[in-house]
Design a protein around this motif. Structure first.
Motif, PDB file in Angstrom:
ATOM      1  N   GLU A 175       0.869  -1.183   0.000  1.00 53.93           N
ATOM      2  CA  GLU A 175       0.000   0.000   0.000  1.00 53.93           C
ATOM      3  C   GLU A 175       0.902   1.228   0.000  1.00 53.93           C
ATOM      4  OE1 GLU A 175      -3.360  -0.057  -0.245  1.00 53.93           O
ATOM      5  OE2 GLU A 175      -3.194  -2.231  -0.405  1.00 53.93           O
ATOM      6  N   SER A 176       1.207   1.744  -1.176  1.00 53.97           N
ATOM      7  CA  SER A 176       2.111   2.885  -1.289  1.00 53.97           C
ATOM      8  C   SER A 176       1.669   3.750  -2.457  1.00 53.97           C
ATOM      9  CB  SER A 176       3.552   2.399  -1.496  1.00 53.97           C
ATOM     10  OG  SER A 176       3.641   1.579  -2.638  1.00 53.97           O
ATOM     11  N   SER A 177       2.307   4.905  -2.553  1.00 57.46           N
ATOM     12  CA  SER A 177       1.982   5.798  -3.657  1.00 57.46           C
ATOM     13  C   SER A 177       3.239   6.462  -4.188  1.00 57.46           C
ATOM     14  CB  SER A 177       0.969   6.859  -3.221  1.00 57.46           C
ATOM     15  OG  SER A 177       1.502   7.669  -2.196  1.00 57.46           O
ATOM     16  N   PHE A 178       3.161   6.794  -5.474  1.00 62.06           N
ATOM     17  CA  PHE A 178       4.221   7.536  -6.157  1.00 62.06           C
ATOM     18  C   PHE A 178       3.573   8.771  -6.739  1.00 62.06           C
ATOM     19  CE2 PHE A 178       6.716   8.972  -9.695  1.00 62.06           C
ATOM     20  CZ  PHE A 178       8.024   8.811  -9.289  1.00 62.06           C
ATOM     21  N   ILE A 179       4.151   9.927  -6.455  1.00 59.31           N
ATOM     22  CA  ILE A 179       3.645  11.195  -6.959  1.00 59.31           C
ATOM     23  C   ILE A 179       4.738  11.784  -7.843  1.00 59.31           C
ATOM     24  CG2 ILE A 179       2.803  13.491  -6.333  1.00 59.31           C
ATOM     25  CD1 ILE A 179       1.940  12.188  -3.613  1.00 59.31           C
ATOM     26  N   GLY A 180       4.420  11.923  -9.125  1.00 59.53           N
ATOM     27  CA  GLY A 180       5.407  12.382 -10.091  1.00 59.53           C
ATOM     28  C   GLY A 180       5.410  13.882 -10.284  1.00 59.53           C
ATOM     29  N   THR A 181       6.189  14.331 -11.253  1.00 59.13           N
ATOM     30  CA  THR A 181       6.374  15.763 -11.489  1.00 59.13           C
ATOM     31  C   THR A 181       5.171  16.420 -12.155  1.00 59.13           C
ATOM     32  OG1 THR A 181       7.469  15.316 -13.589  1.00 59.13           O
ATOM     33  CG2 THR A 181       8.881  15.552 -11.631  1.00 59.13           C
ATOM     34  N   ASP A 182       4.376  15.669 -12.886  1.00 58.14           N
ATOM     35  CA  ASP A 182       3.175  16.217 -13.516  1.00 58.14           C
ATOM     36  C   ASP A 182       2.043  16.205 -12.496  1.00 58.14           C
ATOM     37  OD1 ASP A 182       0.517  15.879 -15.084  1.00 58.14           O
ATOM     38  OD2 ASP A 182       1.952  16.447 -16.647  1.00 58.14           O
ATOM     39  N   ALA A 183       1.212  17.222 -12.502  1.00 60.47           N
ATOM     40  CA  ALA A 183       0.131  17.335 -11.514  1.00 60.47           C
ATOM     41  C   ALA A 183      -0.839  16.160 -11.564  1.00 60.47           C
ATOM     42  CB  ALA A 183      -0.632  18.644 -11.710  1.00 60.47           C
ATOM     43  N   THR A 184      -0.882  15.441 -12.670  1.00 61.20           N
ATOM     44  CA  THR A 184      -1.805  14.305 -12.792  1.00 61.20           C
ATOM     45  C   THR A 184      -1.176  12.981 -12.370  1.00 61.20           C
ATOM     46  OG1 THR A 184      -1.195  13.879 -15.103  1.00 61.20           O
ATOM     47  CG2 THR A 184      -3.004  15.440 -14.698  1.00 61.20           C
ATOM     48  N   GLU A 185       0.081  12.987 -12.017  1.00 56.03           N
ATOM     49  CA  GLU A 185       0.790  11.755 -11.695  1.00 56.03           C
ATOM     50  C   GLU A 185       0.714  11.421 -10.206  1.00 56.03           C
ATOM     51  OE1 GLU A 185       4.174  11.754 -15.187  1.00 56.03           O
ATOM     52  OE2 GLU A 185       4.687  12.655 -13.254  1.00 56.03           O
ATOM     53  N   ILE A 186      -0.363  10.764  -9.840  1.00 57.25           N
ATOM     54  CA  ILE A 186      -0.549  10.277  -8.470  1.00 57.25           C
ATOM     55  C   ILE A 186      -1.026   8.833  -8.606  1.00 57.25           C
ATOM     56  CG2 ILE A 186      -1.746  10.573  -6.275  1.00 57.25           C
ATOM     57  CD1 ILE A 186      -2.171  13.515  -7.050  1.00 57.25           C
ATOM     58  N   TRP A 187      -0.141   7.897  -8.291  1.00 54.97           N
ATOM     59  CA  TRP A 187      -0.437   6.491  -8.495  1.00 54.97           C
ATOM     60  C   TRP A 187      -0.270   5.680  -7.227  1.00 54.97           C
ATOM     61  CZ3 TRP A 187       3.481   8.259 -12.189  1.00 54.97           C
ATOM     62  CH2 TRP A 187       2.957   8.544 -13.451  1.00 54.97           C
ATOM     63  N   GLY A 188      -1.128   4.683  -7.062  1.00 51.80           N
ATOM     64  CA  GLY A 188      -0.871   3.617  -6.119  1.00 51.80           C
ATOM     65  C   GLY A 188       0.198   2.729  -6.734  1.00 51.80           C
ATOM     66  N   LYS A 189       0.728   1.805  -5.960  1.00 50.88           N
ATOM     67  CA  LYS A 189       1.822   0.952  -6.440  1.00 50.88           C
ATOM     68  C   LYS A 189       1.458   0.221  -7.721  1.00 50.88           C
ATOM     69  CE  LYS A 189       4.853  -2.887  -5.113  1.00 50.88           C
ATOM     70  NZ  LYS A 189       5.274  -3.768  -4.023  1.00 50.88           N
ATOM     71  N   LYS A 190       0.311  -0.442  -7.764  1.00 55.05           N
ATOM     72  CA  LYS A 190      -0.047  -1.232  -8.950  1.00 55.05           C
ATOM     73  C   LYS A 190      -0.218  -0.348 -10.180  1.00 55.05           C
ATOM     74  CE  LYS A 190      -1.872  -5.144  -6.497  1.00 55.05           C
ATOM     75  NZ  LYS A 190      -3.005  -5.859  -5.996  1.00 55.05           N
ATOM     76  N   ALA A 191      -0.834   0.803 -10.022  1.00 55.21           N
ATOM     77  CA  ALA A 191      -1.004   1.713 -11.161  1.00 55.21           C
ATOM     78  C   ALA A 191       0.351   2.234 -11.633  1.00 55.21           C
ATOM     79  CB  ALA A 191      -1.930   2.867 -10.785  1.00 55.21           C
ATOM     80  N   PHE A 192       1.240   2.546 -10.699  1.00 54.75           N
ATOM     81  CA  PHE A 192       2.577   3.021 -11.074  1.00 54.75           C
ATOM     82  C   PHE A 192       3.349   1.922 -11.795  1.00 54.75           C
ATOM     83  CE2 PHE A 192       7.038   4.315  -9.605  1.00 54.75           C
ATOM     84  CZ  PHE A 192       7.220   5.188 -10.659  1.00 54.75           C
TER      85      PHE A 192
END
Length: 170
Positions: free
Chosen positions: A59-76
């Protein structure tokens, strides 16, 4: 006078016995977290998909440089897989890192400056000790913008992000 000196020396000895081991443990934990983060970056540079994603908690998240880049682990993982398959990933090298701990020592948060293909970026996040291993709970990647060029960057990105701003407001 002699009793006072002995008493003071005894207090210092007891304090030293309790503070020093805690400091040593904190430094070891910082080194362990730094190794995790460095190895995490090396796995990306080597396009080692399984190793890279093993550093994330389930259960984790990755937030990227683009404002739309907010993913859970599986989506990332889904987003990143084609880059790893093509061996076209990223190579981030930590230039400076800060790590702090929660009172119980099971959570830590970090910030770091990274040397990347985008020049200096900032990585920040939260790691948690899970079954004796530090796992990334949240990772945030941000591009840094020198103050001298902020106005130019804002002017450039305004037409791109204005629509997203309006969507998010409603």
């Amino acid at each position: 006078m002699k009793r006072t000196t002995i008493f003071f020396a005894l207090i210092m000895f007891v304090m030293n016995c309790t503070i020093v081991p805690a400091q040593v443990k904190a430094e070891k934990e910082k080194a362990d977290i730094s190794k995790v983060l460095d190895d995490f970056n090396v796995a990306a540079a080597k396009a080692d998909f399984n190793t890279y994603f093993s550093y994330f908690a389930d259960e984790s998240s990755f937030i990227g440089t683009d404002a739309t880049e907010i993913w859970g682990k599986k989506a990332f993982m889904g987003w990143a897989k084609p880059y790893f398959d093509k061996k076209s990933t990223w190579n981030f090298i930590s230039l400076k890192r800060n790590i702090q701990f929660s009172k119980d020592g099971n959570l830590a948060w970090f910030d770091e400056l990274l040397d990347t293909q985008m020049k200096i970026c900032r990585g920040s996040g939260v790691v948690e000790k899970i079954n004796g291993q530090w796992k990334i709970r949240q990772y945030v990647l941000s591009m840094t913008v020198p103050n001298e060029v902020v106005d130019k960057v804002v002017a450039y990105k305004t037409p791109i992000e204005e629509e997203l701003i309006q969507k998010l407001k409603h």
